[in-house]
Scaffold this motif. Sequence first.
Motif, PDB file in Angstrom:
ATOM      1  N   VAL A  13       0.848  -1.192   0.000  1.00 28.29           N
ATOM      2  CA  VAL A  13       0.000   0.000   0.000  1.00 28.29           C
ATOM      3  C   VAL A  13       0.885   1.244   0.000  1.00 28.29           C
ATOM      4  CG1 VAL A  13      -1.769   1.260   1.285  1.00 28.29           C
ATOM      5  CG2 VAL A  13      -1.777  -1.241   1.276  1.00 28.29           C
ATOM      6  N   ASP A  14       0.623   2.173  -0.932  1.00 25.34           N
ATOM      7  CA  ASP A  14       1.356   3.438  -0.914  1.00 25.34           C
ATOM      8  C   ASP A  14       1.048   4.176   0.377  1.00 25.34           C
ATOM      9  OD1 ASP A  14       2.496   2.979  -3.337  1.00 25.34           O
ATOM     10  OD2 ASP A  14       1.095   4.228  -4.481  1.00 25.34           O
ATOM     11  N   LYS A  15       2.064   4.828   0.896  1.00 27.39           N
ATOM     12  CA  LYS A  15       1.907   5.470   2.197  1.00 27.39           C
ATOM     13  C   LYS A  15       2.174   6.972   2.109  1.00 27.39           C
ATOM     14  CE  LYS A  15       3.528   1.216   4.342  1.00 27.39           C
ATOM     15  NZ  LYS A  15       2.192   0.618   4.322  1.00 27.39           N
ATOM     16  N   ASP A  16       1.402   7.712   2.875  1.00 24.67           N
ATOM     17  CA  ASP A  16       1.619   9.148   3.009  1.00 24.67           C
ATOM     18  C   ASP A  16       2.145   9.421   4.411  1.00 24.67           C
ATOM     19  OD1 ASP A  16       0.504   9.709   0.459  1.00 24.67           O
ATOM     20  OD2 ASP A  16      -1.509   9.533   1.331  1.00 24.67           O
ATOM     21  N   ILE A  17       3.158  10.281   4.501  1.00 22.73           N
ATOM     22  CA  ILE A  17       3.702  10.697   5.798  1.00 22.73           C
ATOM     23  C   ILE A  17       3.097  12.049   6.149  1.00 22.73           C
ATOM     24  CG2 ILE A  17       5.786  11.232   7.125  1.00 22.73           C
ATOM     25  CD1 ILE A  17       7.357   9.597   4.986  1.00 22.73           C
ATOM     26  N   ILE A  18       2.515  12.132   7.327  1.00 24.61           N
ATOM     27  CA  ILE A  18       1.922  13.383   7.781  1.00 24.61           C
ATOM     28  C   ILE A  18       2.653  13.810   9.044  1.00 24.61           C
ATOM     29  CG2 ILE A  18      -0.194  14.543   8.510  1.00 24.61           C
ATOM     30  CD1 ILE A  18      -1.738  12.385   6.952  1.00 24.61           C
ATOM     31  N   ALA A  56      15.697   5.578  16.873  1.00 20.69           N
ATOM     32  CA  ALA A  56      16.408   5.811  15.617  1.00 20.69           C
ATOM     33  C   ALA A  56      15.622   5.150  14.496  1.00 20.69           C
ATOM     34  CB  ALA A  56      17.820   5.228  15.696  1.00 20.69           C
ATOM     35  N   ALA A  57      15.935   5.506  13.249  1.00 27.10           N
ATOM     36  CA  ALA A  57      15.180   5.020  12.099  1.00 27.10           C
ATOM     37  C   ALA A  57      15.179   3.503  12.009  1.00 27.10           C
ATOM     38  CB  ALA A  57      15.754   5.631  10.816  1.00 27.10           C
ATOM     39  N   GLU A  58      16.298   2.877  12.396  1.00 25.60           N
ATOM     40  CA  GLU A  58      16.382   1.414  12.282  1.00 25.60           C
ATOM     41  C   GLU A  58      15.441   0.689  13.243  1.00 25.60           C
ATOM     42  OE1 GLU A  58      20.335   2.858  14.204  1.00 25.60           O
ATOM     43  OE2 GLU A  58      18.960   3.482  12.593  1.00 25.60           O
ATOM     44  N   ASP A  59      14.890   1.408  14.219  1.00 27.29           N
ATOM     45  CA  ASP A  59      13.930   0.784  15.142  1.00 27.29           C
ATOM     46  C   ASP A  59      12.554   0.584  14.504  1.00 27.29           C
ATOM     47  OD1 ASP A  59      15.904   0.895  17.075  1.00 27.29           O
ATOM     48  OD2 ASP A  59      15.152   2.740  17.991  1.00 27.29           O
ATOM     49  N   LEU A  60      12.316   1.274  13.391  1.00 28.81           N
ATOM     50  CA  LEU A  60      11.018   1.204  12.727  1.00 28.81           C
ATOM     51  C   LEU A  60      10.776  -0.207  12.182  1.00 28.81           C
ATOM     52  CD1 LEU A  60       8.857   3.392  12.100  1.00 28.81           C
ATOM     53  CD2 LEU A  60       9.906   3.603   9.839  1.00 28.81           C
ATOM     54  N   VAL A 113      14.033   8.938   9.757  1.00 32.77           N
ATOM     55  CA  VAL A 113      12.814   8.130   9.775  1.00 32.77           C
ATOM     56  C   VAL A 113      12.026   8.329   8.476  1.00 32.77           C
ATOM     57  CG1 VAL A 113      10.568   7.812  10.900  1.00 32.77           C
ATOM     58  CG2 VAL A 113      12.644   8.010  12.278  1.00 32.77           C
ATOM     59  N   ILE A 114      11.963   9.574   8.007  1.00 35.51           N
ATOM     60  CA  ILE A 114      11.277   9.838   6.728  1.00 35.51           C
ATOM     61  C   ILE A 114      11.939   9.055   5.602  1.00 35.51           C
ATOM     62  CG2 ILE A 114      10.844  11.612   4.972  1.00 35.51           C
ATOM     63  CD1 ILE A 114      10.389  13.591   7.298  1.00 35.51           C
ATOM     64  N   THR A 115      13.271   9.046   5.561  1.00 38.85           N
ATOM     65  CA  THR A 115      14.001   8.300   4.537  1.00 38.85           C
ATOM     66  C   THR A 115      13.664   6.814   4.598  1.00 38.85           C
ATOM     67  OG1 THR A 115      15.819   9.899   4.560  1.00 38.85           O
ATOM     68  CG2 THR A 115      16.315   7.700   3.687  1.00 38.85           C
ATOM     69  N   ARG A 116      13.609   6.268   5.802  1.00 35.86           N
ATOM     70  CA  ARG A 116      13.279   4.850   5.953  1.00 35.86           C
ATOM     71  C   ARG A 116      11.824   4.578   5.569  1.00 35.86           C
ATOM     72  NH1 ARG A 116      14.741  -0.082   7.786  1.00 35.86           N
ATOM     73  NH2 ARG A 116      13.461  -1.161   9.343  1.00 35.86           N
ATOM     74  N   LEU A 117      10.932   5.476   5.911  1.00 35.96           N
ATOM     75  CA  LEU A 117       9.530   5.314   5.524  1.00 35.96           C
ATOM     76  C   LEU A 117       9.375   5.351   4.004  1.00 35.96           C
ATOM     77  CD1 LEU A 117       7.734   7.489   8.237  1.00 35.96           C
ATOM     78  CD2 LEU A 117       7.532   5.009   7.955  1.00 35.96           C
ATOM     79  N   ARG A 118      10.151   6.197   3.349  1.00 36.30           N
ATOM     80  CA  ARG A 118      10.128   6.234   1.883  1.00 36.30           C
ATOM     81  C   ARG A 118      10.561   4.887   1.313  1.00 36.30           C
ATOM     82  NH1 ARG A 118       9.203  11.004  -0.605  1.00 36.30           N
ATOM     83  NH2 ARG A 118       9.528  12.987   0.505  1.00 36.30           N
ATOM     84  N   ALA A 119      11.586   4.299   1.939  1.00 41.74           N
ATOM     85  CA  ALA A 119      12.052   2.978   1.494  1.00 41.74           C
ATOM     86  C   ALA A 119      10.990   1.910   1.717  1.00 41.74           C
ATOM     87  CB  ALA A 119      13.337   2.609   2.224  1.00 41.74           C
ATOM     88  N   MET A 120      10.068   2.169   2.643  1.00 45.72           N
ATOM     89  CA  MET A 120       9.001   1.216   2.927  1.00 45.72           C
ATOM     90  C   MET A 120       7.727   1.516   2.127  1.00 45.72           C
ATOM     91  SD  MET A 120       9.276   0.879   7.074  1.00 45.72           S
ATOM     92  CE  MET A 120      10.643   0.043   7.887  1.00 45.72           C
ATOM     93  N   GLY A 121       7.811   2.489   1.218  1.00 46.71           N
ATOM     94  CA  GLY A 121       6.666   2.737   0.347  1.00 46.71           C
ATOM     95  C   GLY A 121       6.001   4.088   0.485  1.00 46.71           C
TER      96      GLY A 121
END
Length: 322
Positions: free
Chosen positions: A3-8, A248-252, A279-287
């Motif tokens: 599922v495409d994701k939006d970050i708010i 940290a981002a790797e905890d996501l 975290v935003i960078t990692r979320l982008r990698a997750m979609g």
Amino acid sequence: MQVDKDIILAEPRGFCAGVDRAIEIVERALKKFGAPIYVRHEIVHNTYVVNDLKGKGAIFIEDLADVPPGATLVFSAHGVSQAVRQEAAERGFQIFDATCPLVTKVHVEVAKLHREGYEFIMIGHKGHPEVEGTMGQLTDGIYLVEESADVPHVRVKDPSRVAVVTQTTLSVDDAAEILNAVKQHFPLVREPKKQDICYATQNRQDAVKVLAPQVDVVVVVGSPTSSNSNRLRELAERLGTPAYMVDAAEDLQPEWLDGRSRVGLTAGASAPDVLVQAVITRLRAMGATTVRTLPGVEEHVRFPLPIGLGDKSMAEVTSERS
């Protein structure tokens, strides 16, 4: 199917003026006096910040006996007891106080009302350094309550001479509930002219109240020891939105986001923006495909530095951090 994701993004989020000031005090002391600079307790409750300052030459201690004579010592943003202040002075350290001015305001109020014969009820979390510092302004006559059920067990000399103070990083709603219990039990209790919970804690909690209903999951950037970060996660969950805290981002964890297209992101007052961006960078990698920021309160608070730490501007120091 992914599922495409939006970050708010919540607004405001991240560093507050007290945290900025505390970090700047350590950085300026390092530049002016050279390493090592000793800091009593973590300057703020964030792993990244503490490790970054360690790399620059800060040494974090809990016991003043671990600080060599003549060294430069910084008190953390959480504040210290009068006993710690006295011991540090007796040991002859060069001292810079990074206590958040909003915590200092509480200490000043306690000292003033104590001279007028008041005893105190403190609303806060046992063992938190800010609570230890505030309660340590007095040798007796200050009683900690962590929840409403604690209030009836408080015994004071004169119920007409009782004042209440609050840890600055509590849940606004929880503190209000406990304060109501205090007022029911001690109808003549004296409250602060302005609530002790700090503007940054209030603003970040208000932002989560706006954010949580609009997203499928909330991610809070903050360290486990950070009181205000923990309160943000709890608040989101109380509002019915699953919420997780990451240091940290790797905890996501990818499973947190399964089937959830709208990801809310915020950060505690001691979490730097570099962690949010990671975290935003990692979320982008997750979609995640888009990032947008909700409208919110703009903060322009700036606290003065202690005398003797040079003339470099905040902008210069911030630029060097990035």
